[in-house]
Design an enzyme around this catalytic site. Structure first.
Site, PDB file in Angstrom:
ATOM      1  N   CYS A 140       0.808  -1.225   0.000  1.00  0.00           N
ATOM      2  CA  CYS A 140       0.000   0.000   0.000  1.00  0.00           C
ATOM      3  C   CYS A 140       0.838   1.271   0.000  1.00  0.00           C
ATOM      4  O   CYS A 140       0.306   2.360  -0.204  1.00  0.00           O
ATOM      5  CB  CYS A 140      -0.964  -0.007   1.178  1.00  0.00           C
ATOM      6  SG  CYS A 140      -2.050  -1.454   1.225  1.00  0.00           S
ATOM      7  N   ASN A 159     -10.186  -0.229  -0.016  1.00  0.00           N
ATOM      8  CA  ASN A 159      -8.725  -0.164   0.015  1.00  0.00           C
ATOM      9  C   ASN A 159      -8.192  -0.833  -1.247  1.00  0.00           C
ATOM     10  O   ASN A 159      -8.298  -2.046  -1.396  1.00  0.00           O
ATOM     11  CB  ASN A 159      -8.212  -0.875   1.274  1.00  0.00           C
ATOM     12  CG  ASN A 159      -6.699  -0.832   1.411  1.00  0.00           C
ATOM     13  OD1 ASN A 159      -5.987  -0.545   0.455  1.00  0.00           O
ATOM     14  ND2 ASN A 159      -6.205  -1.147   2.600  1.00  0.00           N
ATOM     15  N   HIS A 213      -3.072   7.148   1.966  1.00  0.00           N
ATOM     16  CA  HIS A 213      -3.531   5.819   1.564  1.00  0.00           C
ATOM     17  C   HIS A 213      -4.909   5.571   2.152  1.00  0.00           C
ATOM     18  O   HIS A 213      -5.153   5.800   3.340  1.00  0.00           O
ATOM     19  CB  HIS A 213      -2.542   4.752   2.040  1.00  0.00           C
ATOM     20  CG  HIS A 213      -3.082   3.362   1.951  1.00  0.00           C
ATOM     21  ND1 HIS A 213      -3.603   2.842   0.782  1.00  0.00           N
ATOM     22  CD2 HIS A 213      -3.219   2.385   2.898  1.00  0.00           C
ATOM     23  CE1 HIS A 213      -4.024   1.606   1.009  1.00  0.00           C
ATOM     24  NE2 HIS A 213      -3.804   1.313   2.277  1.00  0.00           N
TER      25      HIS A 213
END
Length: 328
Positions: free
Chosen positions: A122, A285, A255
Site C-alpha cells: 500500500c 482499500n 492511503h
C-alpha cells in the site's frame, strides 16, 4: 552561471476501475450463503467503506494499469512515444516476470525507455513516485509514467470477513515531466522489516492468479497503531525537509485504508477533515492504487487546483511507509 535546477512536475493523472461494483449489502448477502455474518452497518461503522470495484475473471493488473495510463497521458497531453520511464507499483502482478511495467509499455506502444515494477504494497505508489522523481531530477528521464494498480480481490480469503470486506481493485496513474519550477518538493521512504508478520500474503503468481497460500493475513490492531504513528512522523519530517508548515497544506491525500485511520491521522496532524481527500467509501482499500485514484478524483472534480500544496502518503505491508510533498 550555475546550472538550473530540474524538478519533476505532475503534468496529468488518470484512473480506471473495474466495471463491477459490489455494495456492502450485495457482499453481505453473498457471504450469508456461506453462513458468514456481516452487514452494511457493520462494515460502514468500522471502515467507512460502502462499496468496492472488483475485477472480473481475466481482467489483469496490466489491463487496469494500461487504461489508467492512457487517461493520464491524455490528461497531460503527452504521447506514449514521449515516455522514457514507466514504473508500476503493484503487489498483484500478472507474472513473476516480465514486470507489469513492461506489459504496460507494450500495450501503450512505447519503446526503449526504462520500465520496472516496485513492490511496497500500500506504500507502493509513493515509493514509485519518489523513485521517478529521483530519475527526473538526475536527468535520467524527462517524462515518466507512474502507476499504482492492483487486483487485490485475487489474494483475499472470501471466508474471512475481517479482511475480505476491506479491499477493492483498480488503478491510478500520473505523468511526471521535467520542469524548471518546483513540482515534487520532498519525498521520504521508510521500512521496518521486523514488522513483516502484521500484514503479509504468501503464495506464487501465474498470469494474475495466486497459488499456494494465497491469502492476505492481517493483524488489524497492530496495523492501525503502526500506521498512524509512522504517518504522523513522516508527514512532519517531509514538510520540515521542504521548509513547509503543516498548516500550509491545501490537501492531504493519504492511503485509503479505512476511514478510522484517516480521521485519526487528520486529528494528529491538525489537518481539517475537509482538506483530506477520502475515496475509501467508494473504492475501498485498493492498496498501491489508492493514492493515485484519490489524487485523480480530486483533480478531476476541481478540489485540487494548480499551484496547491498536496501531501501524499502511503503505508503498507513490509512494514513500509512514505510521503511525497508536491506543488501541483
Amino acid at each position: 552561471m550555475g546550472t538550473a535546477m530540474t524538478y519533476a512536475v505532475i503534468a496529468g493523472s488518470g484512473s480506471f476501475l473495474p466495471e463491477r461494483v459490489v455494495s456492502n449489502d450485495e457482499l453481505a448477502a453473498e457471504l450469508a450463503t456461506r453462513n458468514i455474518s456481516t452487514s452494511d452497518e457493520w462494515i460502514v461503522e468500522r471502515t467507512g467503506i460502502r462499496q468496492r470495484h472488483l475485477a472480473e475473471r481475466g481482467v489483469t493488473t496490466s489491463f487496469l494499469a494500461t487504461e489508467a495510463a492512457r487517461r493520464a497521458l491524455a490528461d497531460a497531453g503527452v504521447s506514449a512515444a514521449e515516455v522514457d520511464l514507466i514504473i508500476v507499483a503493484t503487489s498483484t502482478p500478472d507474472y513473476v516476470f516480465p514486470s507489469t511495467a513492461c506489459l504496460v509499455q507494450a500495450n501503450l506502444g512505447a519503446k526503449g525507455g526504462a520500465a520496472f515494477d516496485v513492490q511496497a504494497v500500500c506504500s507502493g505508489f509513493v515509493y514509485a513516485l519518489s523513485t521517478a522523481d529521483a530519475f527526473v531530477r538526475a536527468g535520467r528521464a524527462r517524462c515518466a509514467l507512474v502507476i499504482g494498480a492492483e487486483v487485490f480481490s485475487r489474494i483475499l480469503d472470501w471466508n474471512d470477513r475481517s479482511t475480505c470486506v476491506l479491499f477493492g481493485d483498480g488503478a491510478g496513474a500520473v505523468v511526471l515531466k521535467a520542469g524548471s519550477k518546483p513540482g515534487i518538493l520532498a519525498a521520504q521512504l521508510h521500512a521496518d522489516g521486523s514488522q513483516t508478520k502484521i500484514l503479509c500474503a504468501a503464495g506464487n503468481v501465474a498470469y494474475g492468479d495466486v497459488t499456494g497460500d494465497p491469502f492476505l493475513r492481517m493483524d488489524g490492531q497492530a496495523v492501525f497503531k503502526q500506521a498512524v504513528t509512522v504517518l504522523d512522523r513522516s508527514a512532519r519530517d517531509v514538510c520540515a525537509e521542504a521548509g513547509v508548515e503543516l498548516a500550509e497544506l491545501d490537501w492531504l491525500v493519504p492511503h485509503q485504508a479505512n476511514v478510522r485511520i484517516l480521521n485519526f491521522l487528520a486529528r494528529k496532524l491538525q489537518v481539517p477533515t475537509e482538506k483530506v481527500v477520502i475515496t475509501v467509501d467508494s473504492h475501498a482499500n485498493t492498496s498501491a492504487a489508492s493514492v493515485p485514484l484519490a489524487l485523480d478524483a480530486a483533480r478531476r472534480d476541481g478540489r485540487i487546483k494548480p499551484g496547491q500544496l498536496v501531501l501524499m502518503q502511503g503505508v503498507g505491508g513490509g512494514f513500509t511507509w512514505g510521503s511525497v510533498l508536491a506543488r501541483m
